[in-house]
Design a protein around this motif. Structure first.
Motif, PDB file in Angstrom:
ATOM      1  N   THR A 130       0.870  -1.304   0.667  1.00  7.90           N
ATOM      2  CA  THR A 130       0.168   0.142  -0.196  1.00  7.90           C
ATOM      3  C   THR A 130       0.719   1.606  -0.157  1.00  7.90           C
ATOM      4  O   THR A 130       1.857   1.333   0.646  1.00  7.90           O
ATOM      5  CB  THR A 130      -0.834   0.063   1.240  1.00  7.90           C
ATOM      6  N   ARG A 131       0.289   1.983  -0.616  1.00  7.30           N
ATOM      7  CA  ARG A 131       0.672   3.544  -0.282  1.00  7.30           C
ATOM      8  C   ARG A 131       0.097   4.489   0.082  1.00  7.30           C
ATOM      9  O   ARG A 131       0.401   5.306   0.860  1.00  7.30           O
ATOM     10  CB  ARG A 131       0.808   4.544  -1.850  1.00  7.30           C
ATOM     11  N   ASN A 132      -1.038   3.794   0.999  1.00  9.72           N
ATOM     12  CA  ASN A 132      -1.827   4.506   2.045  1.00  9.72           C
ATOM     13  C   ASN A 132      -1.135   4.401   3.493  1.00  9.72           C
ATOM     14  O   ASN A 132      -1.497   3.263   3.675  1.00  9.72           O
ATOM     15  CB  ASN A 132      -3.238   4.325   2.040  1.00  9.72           C
ATOM     16  N   HIS A 133      -1.041   5.808   4.144  1.00  9.31           N
ATOM     17  CA  HIS A 133       0.216   5.703   5.399  1.00  9.31           C
ATOM     18  C   HIS A 133      -1.149   5.710   6.444  1.00  9.31           C
ATOM     19  O   HIS A 133      -0.069   5.686   7.591  1.00  9.31           O
ATOM     20  CB  HIS A 133       1.334   6.475   5.403  1.00  9.31           C
ATOM     21  N   ARG A 134      -2.438   5.466   6.520  1.00  9.23           N
ATOM     22  CA  ARG A 134      -3.299   5.842   7.460  1.00  9.23           C
ATOM     23  C   ARG A 134      -4.501   5.377   7.354  1.00  9.23           C
ATOM     24  O   ARG A 134      -5.529   5.072   7.639  1.00  9.23           O
ATOM     25  CB  ARG A 134      -3.682   7.762   7.090  1.00  9.23           C
ATOM     26  N   ILE A 135      -4.297   3.874   7.603  1.00 15.96           N
ATOM     27  CA  ILE A 135      -5.378   2.298   7.235  1.00 15.96           C
ATOM     28  C   ILE A 135      -5.373   2.377   8.960  1.00 15.96           C
ATOM     29  O   ILE A 135      -3.869   2.333   9.543  1.00 15.96           O
ATOM     30  CB  ILE A 135      -4.911   1.195   6.759  1.00 15.96           C
ATOM     31  N   PRO A 136      -6.538   2.937  10.164  1.00 18.11           N
ATOM     32  CA  PRO A 136      -6.311   2.509  11.323  1.00 18.11           C
ATOM     33  C   PRO A 136      -5.750   0.759  11.570  1.00 18.11           C
ATOM     34  O   PRO A 136      -6.077   0.061  11.082  1.00 18.11           O
ATOM     35  CB  PRO A 136      -7.867   2.413  11.154  1.00 18.11           C
ATOM     36  N   GLY A 137      -5.076   1.112  12.644  1.00 13.55           N
ATOM     37  CA  GLY A 137      -4.507  -0.236  13.356  1.00 13.55           C
ATOM     38  C   GLY A 137      -4.007  -0.878  12.659  1.00 13.55           C
ATOM     39  O   GLY A 137      -2.921  -2.089  12.463  1.00 13.55           O
TER      40      GLY A 137
END
Length: 665
Positions: A130-137
């Motif tokens: 992923t390039r999304n660094h804001r996935i909860p937990g």
């Protein structure tokens, strides 16, 4: 406590709105400059507000050019007193994020990096790219320089720790129907949806996966080796084979991670390469002594900042959304390093101190040097890509025309730089940019005979370049027409393409420049202008670019032209100047190789008088090079020890060339 001083409408003189010295507190605090519209244009912090703010309200001529530009753009200043340096750091960070001031340094990733993520908040965590660094937990590992590197790591790790890789929809469908997900059917998913493990067992394997990725601890491999031997002893060869494959997968993961430090070391190493306009930052993420990820930023500077200030703002950007390690290696420490360490420690989820350090020698210094080398490459690549862009080049040429008041865009620009070593080996370079790109076939090198300062060297070089400008332009056309038929016939006889003989014969500068640039400030520009006036040339514009402040000087002006720090025009002028400097230095180094005076001048203890006495005593360079240490020691002022050094320098062993130190002025 908050204070504000300003004026109701914009004026050109900061003295109209600057606060009185007694009004400004001496405690730590954060200040903001606003423009006439009320927009915050700069945020800063200070241990002593009065002392720091007074620096902005000195006479304008004593201010740095970029600081002067900010102050002239401002309409008011306000400040907030805080209790400590640490609180000032926190408030400054908050305000920069809130207001995005144009004069503060802005860090931006030169790319979006992929991460390996474990979705620990899910019922059955999955591993994903992923390039999304804001996935909860989620727990993140990386960043990785390439996406294939993440996929390769996942493929190897899943062989050792079979955990879920399928999508959430596939997992939900498999758990609802009782049929394994498709990746599970082909052996690519080890989650509960594969019907091979329970949710609890899967969670335990995920924790092992995360532990190994976080530490690369070889004790996990040792444990698996022990289990493999126990399985083989119990004749459970199938389980032993599974464990063998897991061990091999983990060994492959370790082999693909570069070992740079001892196994127990967790640190982040930041390398910085900067110039007056931009900076490149390279971060090496080292975990368990191995480089686990890299990350880089490009920074466009608006104000002149020290390396320490750049480091402080770089760390604030780097750890905005992830916790820092216990140790961080940087090229320079900021003034308030202790407050920054406290701020970083507060971002660690489990607490613990954070240490900021510089590395001067040893393994960590070697890693810092490598990171700095990568930053240097990033900065060079950034400049190359930016200058190669057609839209940017067009914008730069138009901006140069507007800023310098030229009648048309300078499609051909020539830049001159003078280089010498203490007045010796004086050389100059001319580089040519056409349509914003270097034309290396038109570069020229000049050797300046005798002793001359920069101004005299510029006069000589421009005289040689421009003395026959009109004749060249007229005779060039006539010669081309006159020789066209003869050259074509000659080319046919020699089997060459038509026109190559004419190209070889015509050794001239070819075109009138649209702009002449000299490397230097007002004195160099005035010297160039006087030279053109003496030659009767009044239609070739001139400017100079001063290296330290990146000011653009025009003839007859007492104040420089200040281009915006992020403008394409300033970027292009800087690149032309740097190319001229590089070309001059290269020529001077080549010229110095055979210059005995320069070689001798580099030897400690040999001043000009002793060099002169040596050459007078032996009469020629050949005799001096052939002399023994005993013979050289007989020269007045030269002792036996210095004579041995001279012999060693003039007669290096085969394959061991003399190392030269280049100095330019």
């Amino acid at each position: 406590m908050t204070g504000r001083v300003g004026r109701p409408s914009r004026a050109s003189d900061p003295s109209d709105w600057k606060p009185k010295s007694g009004e400004i507190p001496t405690q730590p605090g954060v200040y903001r400059f606003r423009d006439a519209t009320g927009r915050v244009i700069y945020v800063g912090k200070a241990i002593n507000l009065r002392q720091r703010l007074s620096n902005y309200f000195q006479p304008l001529r004593s201010l740095h050019q970029r600081t002067r530009h900010m102050v002239l753009s401002a309409n008011q200043v306000e400040w907030t007193v805080v209790g400590s340096d640490f609180e000032a750091l926190q408030l400054e960070y908050t305000w920069i994020k809130e207001f995005d001031p144009p004069y503060n340094v802005k860090f931006r990733d030169d790319k979006t990096y992929p991460y390996l993520a474990l979705t620990m908040a899910d019922e059955a965590p999955r591993v994903m790219v992923t390039r999304n660094h804001r996935i909860p937990g989620a727990r993140y590992f990386g960043p990785y320089p390439k996406i294939w590197a993440v996929r390769e790591t996942i493929e190897l790790m899943v062989k050792a720790f079979p955990i879920r890789t399928c999508s959430d929809s596939s997992y939900a469908r498999a758990m609802a129907t009782g049929r394994p997900c498709f990746p599970g059917q082909i052996g690519r998913c080890g989650g509960p949806c594969s019907q091979k493990v329970t949710i609890e067992q899967h969670r335990e394997i995920v924790e092992q996966f995360a532990t190994f990725m976080a530490s690369h601890d070889r004790r996990i491999i040792t444990r698996l080796q022990r289990e493999m031997k126990d399985a083989a002893t119990a004749f459970d060869y199938e389980q032993a084979a599974i464990l063998r494959d897991r061990i091999q997968a983990l060994e492959n993961v370790l082999e693909k991670s570069a070992v740079v430090l001892p196994d127990s070391v967790d640190t982040d190493v930041f390398g910085i390469e900067e110039d007056e306009l931009a900076a490149a930052v390279q971060q090496f993420v080292v975990r368990g002594g191995r480089v686990r990820g890299v990350r880089s930023w490009i920074v466009d500077k608006e104000l002149d900042v020290t390396t320490g200030e750049l480091v402080e703002q770089m760390l604030e950007s780097a750890y905005e959304s992830e916790p820092p390690p216990r140790e961080i290696i940087v090229p320079a420490l900021p003034d308030d390093a202790s407050a920054l360490e406290t701020w970083l420690a507060a971002m660690r989820p489990r607490g613990g101190a954070v240490s900021l350090r510089t590395a001067q020698r040893g393994d960590k210094a070697a890693v810092l040097q490598t990171a700095t080398l990568n930053a240097k490459q990033s900065l060079m690549l950034y400049k190359t890509r930016r200058s190669a862009d057609y839209v940017s080049r067009t914008q730069a040429l138009n901006d140069i025309q507007d800023a310098l008041g030229l009648p048309e865009a300078p499609l051909r620009m020539e830049c001159y730089d003078v280089s010498h070593l203490g007045g010796t080996n004086i050389v100059a370079s001319m580089v040519v940019f056409e349509d914003g790109l270097p034309k290396k076939s038109a570069y020229r090198k000049f050797a300046v005979p005798g002793y001359a300062d920069d101004l005299e060297a510029i006069r000589q070089v421009l005289t040689r370049r421009l003395a026959h400008l009109e004749d060249d332009e007229i005779s060039g056309v006539e010669e081309d027409l006159e020789h066209a038929a003869a050259d074509a016939a000659t080319d046919v006889e020699l089997g060459e393409e038509a026109g190559t003989a004419a190209a070889r014969r015509r050794r001239r500068f070819a075109y009138r420049p649209g702009l002449i640039i000299v490397d230097g400030g007002q004195p160099q520009v005035e010297a160039a202008a006087r030279t053109l006036a003496e030659l009767g040339i009044d239609d070739v514009p001139i400017c100079g670019i001063a290296k330290r402040l990146e000011e653009i000087w025009l003839p007859g002006n007492d104040f420089p032209v200040i281009l915006p720090r992020n403008s394409e025009a300033l970027f292009m002028l800087q690149r032309i100047r740097d190319e001229a400097h590089r070309f001059a230095i290269t020529f001077q180094r080549a010229k110095r190789k055979n210059d005995i005076g320069s070689v001798l001048a580099d030897i400690p203890g040999l001043g000009p008088a002793r060099v002169k006495e040596l050459l007078r005593h032996f009469g020629s360079v050949k005799r001096l090079k052939a002399a023994t240490a005993l013979e050289i020691g007989e020269v007045r002022g030269i002792g036996p020890a210095l004579a041995s050094v001279i012999v060693a320098r003039l007669k290096p062993s085969s394959g061991d060339p003399v190392e030269e130190q280049q100095t330019d002025e």
